[in-house]
Scaffold this motif. Structure first.
Motif, mmCIF file in Angstrom:
data_model
loop_
_atom_site.group_PDB
_atom_site.id
_atom_site.type_symbol
_atom_site.label_atom_id
_atom_site.label_comp_id
_atom_site.label_asym_id
_atom_site.label_seq_id
_atom_site.Cartn_x
_atom_site.Cartn_y
_atom_site.Cartn_z
ATOM 1 N N ASP A 31 0.830 -1.203 0.000
ATOM 2 C CA ASP A 31 0.000 0.000 0.000
ATOM 3 C C ASP A 31 0.864 1.253 0.000
ATOM 4 O O ASP A 31 0.552 2.233 -0.691
ATOM 5 C CB ASP A 31 -0.916 -0.018 1.229
ATOM 6 C CG ASP A 31 -2.029 1.010 1.139
ATOM 7 O OD1 ASP A 31 -2.665 1.118 0.067
ATOM 8 O OD2 ASP A 31 -2.269 1.717 2.137
ATOM 9 N N LEU A 32 1.962 1.219 0.742
ATOM 10 C CA LEU A 32 2.893 2.346 0.765
ATOM 11 C C LEU A 32 3.502 2.565 -0.612
ATOM 12 O O LEU A 32 3.595 3.707 -1.091
ATOM 13 C CB LEU A 32 3.990 2.078 1.799
ATOM 14 C CG LEU A 32 5.041 3.164 2.007
ATOM 15 C CD1 LEU A 32 4.399 4.473 2.453
ATOM 16 C CD2 LEU A 32 6.081 2.705 3.031
ATOM 17 N N ALA A 33 3.887 1.474 -1.267
ATOM 18 C CA ALA A 33 4.463 1.584 -2.610
ATOM 19 C C ALA A 33 3.447 2.149 -3.599
ATOM 20 O O ALA A 33 3.785 2.998 -4.441
ATOM 21 C CB ALA A 33 4.950 0.215 -3.078
ATOM 22 N N LEU A 34 2.200 1.705 -3.511
ATOM 23 C CA LEU A 34 1.156 2.210 -4.408
ATOM 24 C C LEU A 34 0.956 3.711 -4.232
ATOM 25 O O LEU A 34 0.818 4.457 -5.212
ATOM 26 C CB LEU A 34 -0.161 1.470 -4.138
ATOM 27 C CG LEU A 34 -0.212 0.004 -4.581
ATOM 28 C CD1 LEU A 34 -1.402 -0.703 -3.949
ATOM 29 C CD2 LEU A 34 -0.295 -0.089 -6.111
ATOM 30 N N LYS A 35 0.950 4.154 -2.983
ATOM 31 C CA LYS A 35 0.765 5.585 -2.720
ATOM 32 C C LYS A 35 1.966 6.391 -3.182
ATOM 33 O O LYS A 35 1.819 7.482 -3.752
ATOM 34 C CB LYS A 35 0.510 5.797 -1.230
ATOM 35 C CG LYS A 35 -0.845 5.275 -0.777
ATOM 36 C CD LYS A 35 -1.023 5.356 0.735
ATOM 37 C CE LYS A 35 -2.395 4.828 1.149
ATOM 38 N NZ LYS A 35 -2.560 4.761 2.611
ATOM 39 N N GLN A 36 3.156 5.876 -2.951
ATOM 40 C CA GLN A 36 4.369 6.581 -3.367
ATOM 41 C C GLN A 36 4.447 6.706 -4.884
ATOM 42 O O GLN A 36 4.911 7.725 -5.404
ATOM 43 C CB GLN A 36 5.607 5.857 -2.837
ATOM 44 C CG GLN A 36 5.794 5.944 -1.326
ATOM 45 C CD GLN A 36 6.939 5.087 -0.824
ATOM 46 O OE1 GLN A 36 7.399 4.174 -1.530
ATOM 47 N NE2 GLN A 36 7.407 5.361 0.391
#
Length: 219
Positions: A31-36
């Motif tokens: 999820d962090l990667a998707l947001k970044q």
């Protein structure tokens, strides 16, 4: 009229169990990667049972880990401490204690299978992770499952009917067999764009790399 979201979308299939701590860690990293990367994901969760023969009463978690992996009390505590810190860094609370138990998750997977058709599988999966790891609830208990269903915006009575009907026993078994027959033996296992498999919680940077690869190939 609302304009469609212009962000690219990547299909991600996640084979997971709701009592697997690395599954929620892996999802949070993803999820962090998707947001970044400013990418949207079409997520589908698929069933896997870490302990398909677990008795209905479950087992003390520390005892279970010692029996299954041969871990000492010190090793078990070190892993709990590590997971607690990793979770905190990702905004998720692991609340392990001496009464923590591992439980049978087959009913939870049936409920998730039903929730997919209702368009609420993802929020239910997250509600189950929180119920089990943060609130130390027994996710093999039907009342706890129904609470999670309500939290995810599902109708409690409809959820109960789905579980009591047994209609999702066969489909869940078939989906488990599908993934194990393709070599999936550990979770989380994530398949990106139907092509790239990553097993284990690989970290936001690794997920970002494979997401970009999917987008480059799609373009």
């Amino acid at each position: 009229m609302t304009s469609p979201d212009p962000r690219p979308i990547v299909q991600i299939d996640i084979v997971s169990d709701v009592v697997c701590p690395w599954c929620i860690v892996g999802f949070r990293q993803l999820d962090l990667a998707l947001k970044q990367q400013n990418i949207l994901a079409k997520l589908r969760w698929h069933p896997f049972e870490l302990n398909p023969n677990m008795a209905s009463e479950g087992q003390n978690l520390r005892e279970h880990i010692a029996e299954k992996y041969g871990s000492s009390t010190e090793q078990s505590q070190a892993m709990r401490d590590r997971l607690t810190q990793i979770g905190a860094d990702l905004g998720f609370t692991f609340a392990f204690d001496e009464e923590s138990r591992i439980v049978n998750t087959f009913a939870a997977h049936q409920l998730l299978d039903w929730a997919e058709a209702q368009g609420r599988q993802h929020p239910l999966k997250l509600a189950l992770f929180e119920a089990y790891f943060t609130n130390q609830k027994d996710v093999s208990n039907i009342d706890i499952l129904l609470e999670a269903a309500e939290t995810a915006g599902l109708d409690r009575n409809a959820a109960r009917a789905a579980l009591e009907s047994g209609a999702h026993v066969g489909p869940v078994r078939e989906k488990q067999q599908y993934w194990t027959s393709r070599g999936i033996s550990g979770v989380p296992s994530m398949v990106f764009g139907g092509k790239y498999l990553l097993t284990g919680a690989q970290g936001a940077d690794t997920y970002a790399q494979v997401l970009q690869r999917c987008l480059t190939e799609a373009a």
